[in-house]
Design an enzyme around this catalytic site. Structure first.
Site, short mmCIF file in Angstrom:
data_model
loop_
_atom_site.label_atom_id
_atom_site.label_comp_id
_atom_site.label_asym_id
_atom_site.label_seq_id
_atom_site.Cartn_x
_atom_site.Cartn_y
_atom_site.Cartn_z
N ALA A 72 -4.61 7.69 -4.12
CA ALA A 72 -3.12 7.22 -4.46
C ALA A 72 -3.28 5.97 -4.99
CB ALA A 72 -2.13 7.45 -3.52
N SER A 113 0.91 -1.14 0.06
CA SER A 113 0.04 -0.01 0.00
C SER A 113 0.99 1.07 0.16
CB SER A 113 -0.77 -0.07 1.42
OG SER A 113 -1.92 1.10 1.25
N ASN A 114 0.28 2.31 0.46
CA ASN A 114 1.11 3.63 0.35
C ASN A 114 0.76 4.54 1.56
OD1 ASN A 114 -0.82 5.55 -0.70
ND2 ASN A 114 -0.75 4.10 -2.36
N GLU A 115 1.24 5.58 1.56
CA GLU A 115 1.14 6.70 2.82
C GLU A 115 -0.06 7.46 2.80
OE1 GLU A 115 2.74 6.35 5.75
OE2 GLU A 115 4.62 5.58 5.26
#
Ligand code: C5P
Length: 218
Positions: free
Chosen positions: A94, A27-29
């Protein structure tokens, strides 16, 4: 006083999650804060809002339709379904560019590998905004771009413009990694008409108000 038509607006927000196995994922931030601020601003403007959210820890703004999704392909399905009836899309999520080729049914176990390293095969996710923008007609489509490298400002802008052209969106909102999880951001809003507007260190709520007032370019 000008009378505004009640638009049907889709906002995507937050990260996507691509599972490797039942308990692990890529995943991402992204916090989802910018997307949720856009959803609130659109609603305050009188728009009918569908908020398509990846896994985030944020309260649903009252009075709008929230669709929760996990993966990029879930988000693609939700966006495509809503886009038919929409006037505008703010593609703020995102979206993960890659996902594991296979999602394992059981835990990925270290003992299944003989050496001290393992590799994960990734395949590209669909580019959601590029896909829907191909048939957008007069609908407003706004994409976002995040630059994390030490590119010069001019190079970041060139890259963002190229991305807007490739994805065929009306606008692209360029920001940098300092915006992640923060309440303020510095953004540059580029339009396919050549317009360029810089908003420095503004509250995301204020940026959202500017974005929901963008005009279509057709
Ligand atoms: O190419 P890049 O990921 O930098 O593009 C960012 C923009 O494209 C964002 O608006 C994001 O929501 C969208 N995107 C998408 N589908 C993907 C990857 C990004 O719609 N698979």
């Amino acid at each position: 006083m000008a009378i505004r038509r009640r638009r049907r607006v889709i906002v995507t927000a937050g990260p996507t999650r691509e599972h490797i196995d039942p308990v692990r994922y890529i995943s991402n931030e992204s916090s989802g804060k910018m997307g949720f601020a856009i959803a609130r601003a659109a609603q305050a403007r009188g728009d009918q809002v569908t908020l398509i959210a990846g896994p985030v820890d944020l309260e649903t703004p009252p009075g709008l339709l929230r669709v929760d999704v996990i993966s990029a392909r879930d988000m693609q399905k939700a966006v495509r379904e809503a886009f038919d009836q929409a006037d505008a899309l703010f593609m703020c999520a995102a979206v993960g560019d890659w996902r594991p080729r296979r999602r394992l049914a059981g835990k990925w176990r270290k003992k299944d590998h003989s050496e001290d390293s393992a590799s994960l095969e990734l395949v590209a996710n669909p580019d959601i905004v590029a896909q829907v923008a191909r048939t957008k007609g007069e609908r407003l489509v706004v994409a976002f771009a995040l630059e994390t490298t030490s590119l010069s400002a001019a190079a970041s802008l060139r890259r963002a413009r190229a991305k807007m052209k490739r994805k065929r969106t009306d606008y692209i909102v360029l920001n940098d990694a300092s915006a992640l999880s923060a309440d303020r951001a510095s953004v540059t809003i580029l339009g396919r008409d050549g317009s360029c507007r810089r908003l420095s260190r503004r509250a995301k709520e204020k940026i959202a108000e500017v974005l929901v007032d963008l005009d279509g370019l057709d």
